[in-house]
Scaffold this active site. Structure first.
Site, PDB file in Angstrom:
ATOM      1  N   HIS A  99       0.837  -1.197   0.000  1.00 49.16           N
ATOM      2  CA  HIS A  99       0.000   0.000   0.000  1.00 49.16           C
ATOM      3  C   HIS A  99       0.881   1.261   0.000  1.00 49.16           C
ATOM      4  O   HIS A  99       2.078   1.209  -0.250  1.00 49.16           O
ATOM      5  CB  HIS A  99      -0.992  -0.036   1.168  1.00 49.16           C
ATOM      6  CG  HIS A  99      -1.680  -1.363   1.285  1.00 49.16           C
ATOM      7  ND1 HIS A  99      -2.604  -1.811   0.356  1.00 49.16           N
ATOM      8  CD2 HIS A  99      -1.528  -2.379   2.187  1.00 49.16           C
ATOM      9  CE1 HIS A  99      -3.022  -3.024   0.694  1.00 49.16           C
ATOM     10  NE2 HIS A  99      -2.378  -3.395   1.795  1.00 49.16           N
ATOM     11  N   GLU A 136      -1.437   0.239   8.348  1.00 50.67           N
ATOM     12  CA  GLU A 136      -0.612  -0.813   7.749  1.00 50.67           C
ATOM     13  C   GLU A 136       0.448  -0.218   6.831  1.00 50.67           C
ATOM     14  O   GLU A 136       1.598  -0.670   6.821  1.00 50.67           O
ATOM     15  CB  GLU A 136      -1.501  -1.775   6.956  1.00 50.67           C
ATOM     16  CG  GLU A 136      -0.718  -2.875   6.244  1.00 50.67           C
ATOM     17  CD  GLU A 136      -1.568  -3.712   5.316  1.00 50.67           C
ATOM     18  OE1 GLU A 136      -1.007  -4.634   4.678  1.00 50.67           O
ATOM     19  OE2 GLU A 136      -2.795  -3.455   5.207  1.00 50.67           O
ATOM     20  N   HIS A 191       3.292  -6.895   4.308  1.00 48.29           N
ATOM     21  CA  HIS A 191       1.931  -6.525   4.688  1.00 48.29           C
ATOM     22  C   HIS A 191       1.675  -6.870   6.147  1.00 48.29           C
ATOM     23  O   HIS A 191       2.504  -7.494   6.824  1.00 48.29           O
ATOM     24  CB  HIS A 191       0.914  -7.274   3.814  1.00 48.29           C
ATOM     25  CG  HIS A 191       0.901  -6.839   2.386  1.00 48.29           C
ATOM     26  ND1 HIS A 191       0.012  -5.912   1.896  1.00 48.29           N
ATOM     27  CD2 HIS A 191       1.681  -7.217   1.328  1.00 48.29           C
ATOM     28  CE1 HIS A 191       0.242  -5.724   0.611  1.00 48.29           C
ATOM     29  NE2 HIS A 191       1.249  -6.499   0.238  1.00 48.29           N
ATOM     30  N   GLU A 273       2.406 -11.554   5.529  1.00 48.70           N
ATOM     31  CA  GLU A 273       1.516 -10.868   6.454  1.00 48.70           C
ATOM     32  C   GLU A 273       2.141 -11.050   7.837  1.00 48.70           C
ATOM     33  O   GLU A 273       2.111 -12.128   8.419  1.00 48.70           O
ATOM     34  CB  GLU A 273       0.110 -11.485   6.404  1.00 48.70           C
ATOM     35  CG  GLU A 273      -0.566 -11.425   5.051  1.00 48.70           C
ATOM     36  CD  GLU A 273      -1.192 -10.047   4.767  1.00 48.70           C
ATOM     37  OE1 GLU A 273      -1.092  -9.143   5.622  1.00 48.70           O
ATOM     38  OE2 GLU A 273      -1.791  -9.895   3.680  1.00 48.70           O
TER      39      GLU A 273
END
Length: 309
Positions: A99, A136, A191, A273
């Site tokens: 992101h 995040e 992430h 993650e």
């Protein structure tokens, strides 16, 4: 670490150059002689001290403390000292901080669809956040920068898909293309998950076999799995955290064919993650700078292990 200071030698008496004058003064003014001798003694000591303070004492050149590395080990300033080990020299690693902190201000741009081979998906998303509001996108950029430093110290060439240097994006297809164009030896997308409370732990996402449209992951499935397995093992060891209790059946691994960043990659690539931002216990780790440093070390160890074979 010891510090070697100057060797302070006792002050040596100076040979007087005022012999005749001293005798004359002694004969004429006995009281002045005593005062002059006191001044001479004090002046000599002060002169020696000033000489030592200026660094002209014989041992001053050897008094400098050896420079130290980040891990506290001394390094020799000698030009003949061996170069630091660079096991990743010649290797290219692409790091994709998931992101972008500015995505939330560009919803129209990140909501447009892009082709990922199997279908179309949004360019990107804003990512998730902890219940307290830690994004995040901020987490992934911090871990990525820490990871870059570690890998560069080992000789790798590290490229980012974004470094907070653009207002939004890039889209998932461009992120994959950056790794492809760099001919990366390994690519990792960082992430943190946004699952429900009570769901804890990390997992590494591997590309499944896809051969559809612009996507063909078949050549990278096997090396990506090896990369992912090594990262999962080293991440668990370095951070002390367990694999996900809700994805991967305890293996810390998950295979997917619906992620454009994997589908469009032509180089070995995985997602990690690092934890669940919506769980309070995981969030306490993800918001800790010390833990993020351990996370970066865990990922780097897996990459190094993969690249060295």
């Amino acid at each position: 670490m010891s510090y070697l200071g100057p060797d302070f030698d006792p002050p040596q008496p100076r040979r007087s150059r005022r012999g005749p004058l001293t005798v004359a003064v002694a004969a004429l003014v006995p009281g002045a002689l005593a005062g002059w001798l006191v001044w001479q003694a004090v002046g000599d000591d002060s002169g020696d001290a000033r000489q030592q303070a200026r660094g002209t004492a014989p041992s001053a050149a050897g008094s400098a403390e050896a420079p130290s590395t980040d891990d506290g080990k001394e390094t020799s300033p000698s030009p003949s000292a061996p170069a630091a080990a660079t096991p990743l020299k010649g290797k290219v690693v692409v790091i994709d901080p998931g992101h972008n902190p500015g995505n939330f201000q560009h919803t129209a741009e990140i909501n447009r669809k892009v082709d990922i081979g199997t279908n179309s998906k949004e360019c990107d998303t804003t990512g998730t956040a902890t219940n307290a509001g830690y994004p995040e996108a901020q987490f992934t950029l911090d871990v990525a920068r820490r990871l870059r430093t570690i890998l560069q110290q080992q000789g790798a060439t590290v490229k980012f898909t974004q470094d907070g240097d653009r207002s939004w994006g890039p889209c998932i297809d461009e992120r994959a293309e950056i790794g492809n164009a760099a001919h990366a030896d390994a690519a990792v997308s960082i992430h943190a998950d946004g699952a429900g409370a009570g769901r804890r732990g990390f997992h590494v996402i591997l590309p499944g076999p896809v051969h559809d449209g612009a996507a063909d992951t078949r050549p990278i499935v096997a090396p990506s799995r090896e990369l992912g397995e090594r990262i999962a093992g080293d991440f668990a060891r370095e951070t002390g955290t367990a694999p996900s209790n809700y994805i991967g059946d305890g293996t810390g691994l998950d295979v997917r064919t619906d992620l454009g960043g994997l589908n469009l990659s032509t180089v070995p690539k995985v997602f990690i993650e690092c934890g669940n931002m919506r769980d309070s216990k995981d969030a306490a780790l993800l918001t800790s700078g010390a833990w993020r440093q351990r996370a970066a070390h865990g990922i780097s160890e897996g990459i190094v292990s993969f690249l060295r074979g």
